[in-house]
Design a protein around this motif. Structure first.
Motif, PDB file in Angstrom:
ATOM      1  N   THR A  56       0.805  -1.226   0.000  1.00 53.56           N
ATOM      2  CA  THR A  56       0.000   0.000   0.000  1.00 53.56           C
ATOM      3  C   THR A  56       0.837   1.274   0.000  1.00 53.56           C
ATOM      4  O   THR A  56       0.286   2.363  -0.025  1.00 53.56           O
ATOM      5  CB  THR A  56      -0.929   0.023   1.236  1.00 53.56           C
ATOM      6  OG1 THR A  56      -0.109  -0.071   2.423  1.00 53.56           O
ATOM      7  CG2 THR A  56      -1.913  -1.138   1.201  1.00 53.56           C
ATOM      8  N   GLY A  57       2.130   1.173   0.054  1.00 58.49           N
ATOM      9  CA  GLY A  57       2.974   2.362   0.078  1.00 58.49           C
ATOM     10  C   GLY A  57       4.307   2.115  -0.595  1.00 58.49           C
ATOM     11  O   GLY A  57       4.585   1.019  -1.087  1.00 58.49           O
ATOM     12  N   THR A  58       5.123   3.165  -0.629  1.00 65.78           N
ATOM     13  CA  THR A  58       6.452   3.061  -1.198  1.00 65.78           C
ATOM     14  C   THR A  58       7.451   2.957  -0.044  1.00 65.78           C
ATOM     15  O   THR A  58       7.586   3.899   0.752  1.00 65.78           O
ATOM     16  CB  THR A  58       6.777   4.299  -2.049  1.00 65.78           C
ATOM     17  OG1 THR A  58       5.788   4.421  -3.074  1.00 65.78           O
ATOM     18  CG2 THR A  58       8.148   4.167  -2.682  1.00 65.78           C
ATOM     19  N   TYR A  59       8.132   1.827   0.027  1.00 70.22           N
ATOM     20  CA  TYR A  59       9.020   1.565   1.145  1.00 70.22           C
ATOM     21  C   TYR A  59      10.397   1.121   0.635  1.00 70.22           C
ATOM     22  O   TYR A  59      10.524   0.533  -0.448  1.00 70.22           O
ATOM     23  CB  TYR A  59       8.446   0.468   2.054  1.00 70.22           C
ATOM     24  CG  TYR A  59       7.205   0.879   2.807  1.00 70.22           C
ATOM     25  CD1 TYR A  59       7.298   1.442   4.070  1.00 70.22           C
ATOM     26  CD2 TYR A  59       5.948   0.725   2.232  1.00 70.22           C
ATOM     27  CE1 TYR A  59       6.154   1.833   4.762  1.00 70.22           C
ATOM     28  CE2 TYR A  59       4.805   1.117   2.914  1.00 70.22           C
ATOM     29  CZ  TYR A  59       4.918   1.664   4.175  1.00 70.22           C
ATOM     30  OH  TYR A  59       3.784   2.054   4.847  1.00 70.22           O
ATOM     31  N   GLU A  60      11.383   1.395   1.444  1.00 70.74           N
ATOM     32  CA  GLU A  60      12.731   0.885   1.228  1.00 70.74           C
ATOM     33  C   GLU A  60      13.254   0.330   2.540  1.00 70.74           C
ATOM     34  O   GLU A  60      12.815   0.736   3.625  1.00 70.74           O
ATOM     35  CB  GLU A  60      13.675   1.994   0.734  1.00 70.74           C
ATOM     36  CG  GLU A  60      13.634   2.213  -0.762  1.00 70.74           C
ATOM     37  CD  GLU A  60      14.780   3.101  -1.234  1.00 70.74           C
ATOM     38  OE1 GLU A  60      15.021   3.124  -2.446  1.00 70.74           O
ATOM     39  OE2 GLU A  60      15.412   3.778  -0.386  1.00 70.74           O
ATOM     40  N   VAL A  61      14.188  -0.581   2.408  1.00 76.38           N
ATOM     41  CA  VAL A  61      14.852  -1.141   3.581  1.00 76.38           C
ATOM     42  C   VAL A  61      16.270  -0.604   3.626  1.00 76.38           C
ATOM     43  O   VAL A  61      17.001  -0.678   2.625  1.00 76.38           O
ATOM     44  CB  VAL A  61      14.860  -2.679   3.539  1.00 76.38           C
ATOM     45  CG1 VAL A  61      15.659  -3.246   4.717  1.00 76.38           C
ATOM     46  CG2 VAL A  61      13.442  -3.222   3.565  1.00 76.38           C
ATOM     47  N   TYR A  62      16.642  -0.024   4.768  1.00 70.34           N
ATOM     48  CA  TYR A  62      18.010   0.446   4.981  1.00 70.34           C
ATOM     49  C   TYR A  62      18.745  -0.598   5.817  1.00 70.34           C
ATOM     50  O   TYR A  62      18.192  -1.130   6.791  1.00 70.34           O
ATOM     51  CB  TYR A  62      18.044   1.781   5.726  1.00 70.34           C
ATOM     52  CG  TYR A  62      17.510   2.968   4.948  1.00 70.34           C
ATOM     53  CD1 TYR A  62      17.141   2.857   3.610  1.00 70.34           C
ATOM     54  CD2 TYR A  62      17.360   4.215   5.562  1.00 70.34           C
ATOM     55  CE1 TYR A  62      16.653   3.944   2.910  1.00 70.34           C
ATOM     56  CE2 TYR A  62      16.869   5.309   4.861  1.00 70.34           C
ATOM     57  CZ  TYR A  62      16.515   5.165   3.537  1.00 70.34           C
ATOM     58  OH  TYR A  62      16.021   6.246   2.833  1.00 70.34           O
ATOM     59  N   LEU A  63      19.994  -0.861   5.445  1.00 69.46           N
ATOM     60  CA  LEU A  63      20.838  -1.758   6.225  1.00 69.46           C
ATOM     61  C   LEU A  63      21.902  -0.921   6.927  1.00 69.46           C
ATOM     62  O   LEU A  63      22.675  -0.208   6.284  1.00 69.46           O
ATOM     63  CB  LEU A  63      21.504  -2.800   5.321  1.00 69.46           C
ATOM     64  CG  LEU A  63      22.564  -3.674   5.998  1.00 69.46           C
ATOM     65  CD1 LEU A  63      21.962  -4.485   7.139  1.00 69.46           C
ATOM     66  CD2 LEU A  63      23.239  -4.588   4.982  1.00 69.46           C
ATOM     67  N   TYR A  64      21.919  -0.998   8.267  1.00 72.56           N
ATOM     68  CA  TYR A  64      22.904  -0.275   9.064  1.00 72.56           C
ATOM     69  C   TYR A  64      23.951  -1.254   9.597  1.00 72.56           C
ATOM     70  O   TYR A  64      23.633  -2.411   9.935  1.00 72.56           O
ATOM     71  CB  TYR A  64      22.238   0.462  10.223  1.00 72.56           C
ATOM     72  CG  TYR A  64      21.453   1.684   9.785  1.00 72.56           C
ATOM     73  CD1 TYR A  64      22.065   2.923   9.699  1.00 72.56           C
ATOM     74  CD2 TYR A  64      20.107   1.587   9.440  1.00 72.56           C
ATOM     75  CE1 TYR A  64      21.352   4.048   9.286  1.00 72.56           C
ATOM     76  CE2 TYR A  64      19.387   2.702   9.032  1.00 72.56           C
ATOM     77  CZ  TYR A  64      20.027   3.926   8.962  1.00 72.56           C
ATOM     78  OH  TYR A  64      19.319   5.028   8.545  1.00 72.56           O
ATOM     79  N   VAL A  65      25.181  -0.759   9.699  1.00 72.17           N
ATOM     80  CA  VAL A  65      26.310  -1.566  10.157  1.00 72.17           C
ATOM     81  C   VAL A  65      27.028  -0.809  11.256  1.00 72.17           C
ATOM     82  O   VAL A  65      27.189   0.420  11.193  1.00 72.17           O
ATOM     83  CB  VAL A  65      27.293  -1.853   8.994  1.00 72.17           C
ATOM     84  CG1 VAL A  65      28.439  -2.746   9.463  1.00 72.17           C
ATOM     85  CG2 VAL A  65      26.567  -2.487   7.809  1.00 72.17           C
TER      86      VAL A  65
END
Length: 280
Positions: A56-65
């Protein structure tokens, strides 16, 4: 391939039924050499976040280190207004002073994941692995390439423990929608000591390689020196004082000076007949 599908299905079921989710190392089925000296392959957060949100939306996944430390387990990746951090590898000294954003990618809903039945097809293997896995530390040029525009995901440090976190970001608002816990510490590999390097054939150790190289060079120097000594023995034709001698064809005898003269006089003695007696 049914075994692979079952493995992914069990993994998805484990994630979906677990409240406290953590990023996990990729299965050895997909990444046999993992971690390496400078990279870590992780499973993507498939079937973790609510699929209805993704649709239902525009999403992104961020990977943090972040490098493992006493504070890394509870380190925050958002500010007070729920904006995700944009700190980089350089700003955090490779994750030693805080978490940095290494990757950003779209997340495919579970129902749209590519089938693993074609994993044996070399033309589709790369696409399938990219759908299921992420590799931290895969970019070796972003630190020095002035034209690099993407997120910098440079090689990790060898023999160093890191923690990882996935964050779901709503791109419409720019705010953090959901996130996993920090992973357990994952350590990159140690460099192989030179003393245990497998130097087939013979399986010599590193010290044996060094000794063999030195002996090989020494024998070459000795051979050159021996050849030089032989050449010098042929060209040395002088006497013990270093002066060259030869036989003279004309012998001069000194005649005593008459009284009252100051200049010496010489009588030439020739082995042939005198000039005034020579026959014409």
């Amino acid at each position: 391939m049914p075994q692979l599908w079952a493995l992914l299905a069990l993994g998805c079921l484990r994630f979906c039924l677990t409240v406290n989710i953590q990023p996990q190392l990729a299965s050895i089925t997909f990444a046999t050499n993992n971690p390496t000296l400078t990279t870590v392959a992780l499973e993507k957060p498939l079937c973790i976040f609510d699929s209805s949100e993704l649709l239902t939306g525009t999403y992104e996944v961020y990977l943090y280190v972040m490098a493992d430390s006493a504070s890394s387990r509870n380190a925050s990746v958002q500010d007070g207004a729920k904006n995700p951090l944009s700190s980089t590898f350089q700003q955090t000294r490779g994750g030693r002073t805080g978490p940095y954003k290494a990757m950003a990618f779209d997340l495919t809903p579970c129902s749209d994941l590519p089938s693993l039945d074609a994993i044996g097809d070399v033309t589709q293997a790369s696409e399938i692995l990219n759908a299921y896995l992420v590799r931290v530390g895969k970019n070796s040029t972003c630190l020095w390439d002035p034209n690099f525009q993407d997120l910098c995901n440079p090689p990790l440090s060898a023999a160093t423990a890191y923690r990882f976190k996935y964050v779901l970001v709503n791109m419409s608002t720019g705010l953090v929608q959901d996130q996993t816990l920090w992973s357990d510490p994952i350590r990159t590999n140690w460099p192989t000591p030179y003393s245990v390097i497998d130097t087939w054939p013979g399986r010599r150790s590193g010290s044996m390689i060094v000794i063999t190289s030195i002996l090989g060079s020494l024998s070459s120097f000795l051979l050159v020196g021996f050849a030089g000594a032989i050449i010098l023995s042929f060209v040395d034709t002088g006497n013990s004082d270093g002066e060259t001698t030869h036989d003279s064809q004309v012998i001069q005898e000194t005649v005593p000076n008459p009284l009252g003269t100051s200049e010496p006089s010489y009588t030439s003695v020739n082995r042939g007949p005198p000039l005034d007696r020579a026959e014409v």
